[in-house]
Enzyme design. Structure first.
Site, mmCIF file in Angstrom:
data_model
loop_
_atom_site.group_PDB
_atom_site.id
_atom_site.type_symbol
_atom_site.label_atom_id
_atom_site.label_comp_id
_atom_site.label_asym_id
_atom_site.label_seq_id
_atom_site.Cartn_x
_atom_site.Cartn_y
_atom_site.Cartn_z
ATOM 1 N N TYR A 53 0.780 -1.243 0.000
ATOM 2 C CA TYR A 53 0.000 0.000 0.000
ATOM 3 C C TYR A 53 0.813 1.296 0.000
ATOM 4 O O TYR A 53 0.481 2.220 -0.727
ATOM 5 C CB TYR A 53 -0.981 0.017 1.187
ATOM 6 N N GLU A 60 -1.538 13.608 -8.716
ATOM 7 C CA GLU A 60 -0.865 14.895 -8.917
ATOM 8 C C GLU A 60 0.636 14.697 -9.118
ATOM 9 O O GLU A 60 1.254 15.298 -9.986
ATOM 10 C CB GLU A 60 -1.091 15.818 -7.714
HETATM 11 N N1 THU Z 1 -4.808 10.345 -3.844
HETATM 12 C C1 THU Z 1 -4.348 11.079 -4.894
HETATM 13 O O1 THU Z 1 -4.081 10.543 -5.977
HETATM 14 N N2 THU Z 1 -4.196 12.396 -4.719
HETATM 15 C C2 THU Z 1 -4.462 13.062 -3.559
HETATM 16 O O2 THU Z 1 -4.152 14.243 -3.456
HETATM 17 C C3 THU Z 1 -5.151 12.372 -2.472
HETATM 18 C C4 THU Z 1 -5.143 10.893 -2.553
HETATM 19 C C5 THU Z 1 -4.935 8.910 -4.022
HETATM 20 C C6 THU Z 1 -3.953 8.108 -3.212
HETATM 21 C C7 THU Z 1 -4.687 6.789 -3.123
HETATM 22 O O3 THU Z 1 -4.424 6.053 -4.302
HETATM 23 C C8 THU Z 1 -6.153 7.167 -3.098
HETATM 24 O O4 THU Z 1 -6.212 8.485 -3.597
HETATM 25 C C9 THU Z 1 -6.775 7.112 -1.707
HETATM 26 O O5 THU Z 1 -6.030 7.843 -0.798
#
Ligand code: THU
Length: 137
Positions: A53, A60
């Protein structure tokens, strides 16, 4: 920089498309990002998760790394699209700050095309950057 309505819609559209390519089988929380560089190029990314994980990558930072890897250095706008209008995480805000001025627009959207606009400094007030390092020399 003030983005035109057309630019905003394009960024949200591209982030929405990128979100459909996200790999998020563990959280099932798909995120799409699109960035505009100062020379007018557009780069996108989706989150890329992993069975281990902590190795998952945010959308981003995938988009930013893609842009930087092609030689771009300055980002002038970012759009992020999630199912519920989630904002970029703290780590992504700081990584964005490395390549962007504090006043760039950050568009927060949902797949139906709705979005609102914030400035990076609203998401990351009193940010630390290379300027702080230089001032201390
Ligand atoms: N996640 C993003 O891609 N960008 C963010 O700014 C917040 C969280 C993703 C990480 C993970 O794959 C999923 O969202 C749940 O946290």
């Amino acid at each position: 920089m003030k983005l035109s309505l057309e630019d905003c819609k394009k960024l949200i559209h591209e982030a929405t498309l990128a979100r459909t390519r996200a790999y998020a089988p563990y959280s099932n929380y798909q995120v799409g990002a699109a960035i505009l560089t100062e020379d007018g190029q557009l780069f996108t990314g989706g989150n890329v998760e992993n069975a281990v994980y902590p190795l998952g990558m945010c959308a981003e930072r995938v988009a930013i790394a893609t842009a930087i890897a092609t030689g771009a250095r300055r980002i002038v706008a970012l759009a992020v699209v999630t199912a519920n209008g989630g904002t970029p995480c703290g780590a992504c805000r700081q990584v964005l700050r490395e390549f962007a001025d504090v006043d760039i627009p950050v568009l927060i959207g949902t797949p139906d095309g709705a979005y609102h606009e914030l400035r990076l400094e609203e998401l990351l007030p009193e940010s630390f950057s290379v300027t702080d390092l230089k001032e201390a020399q």
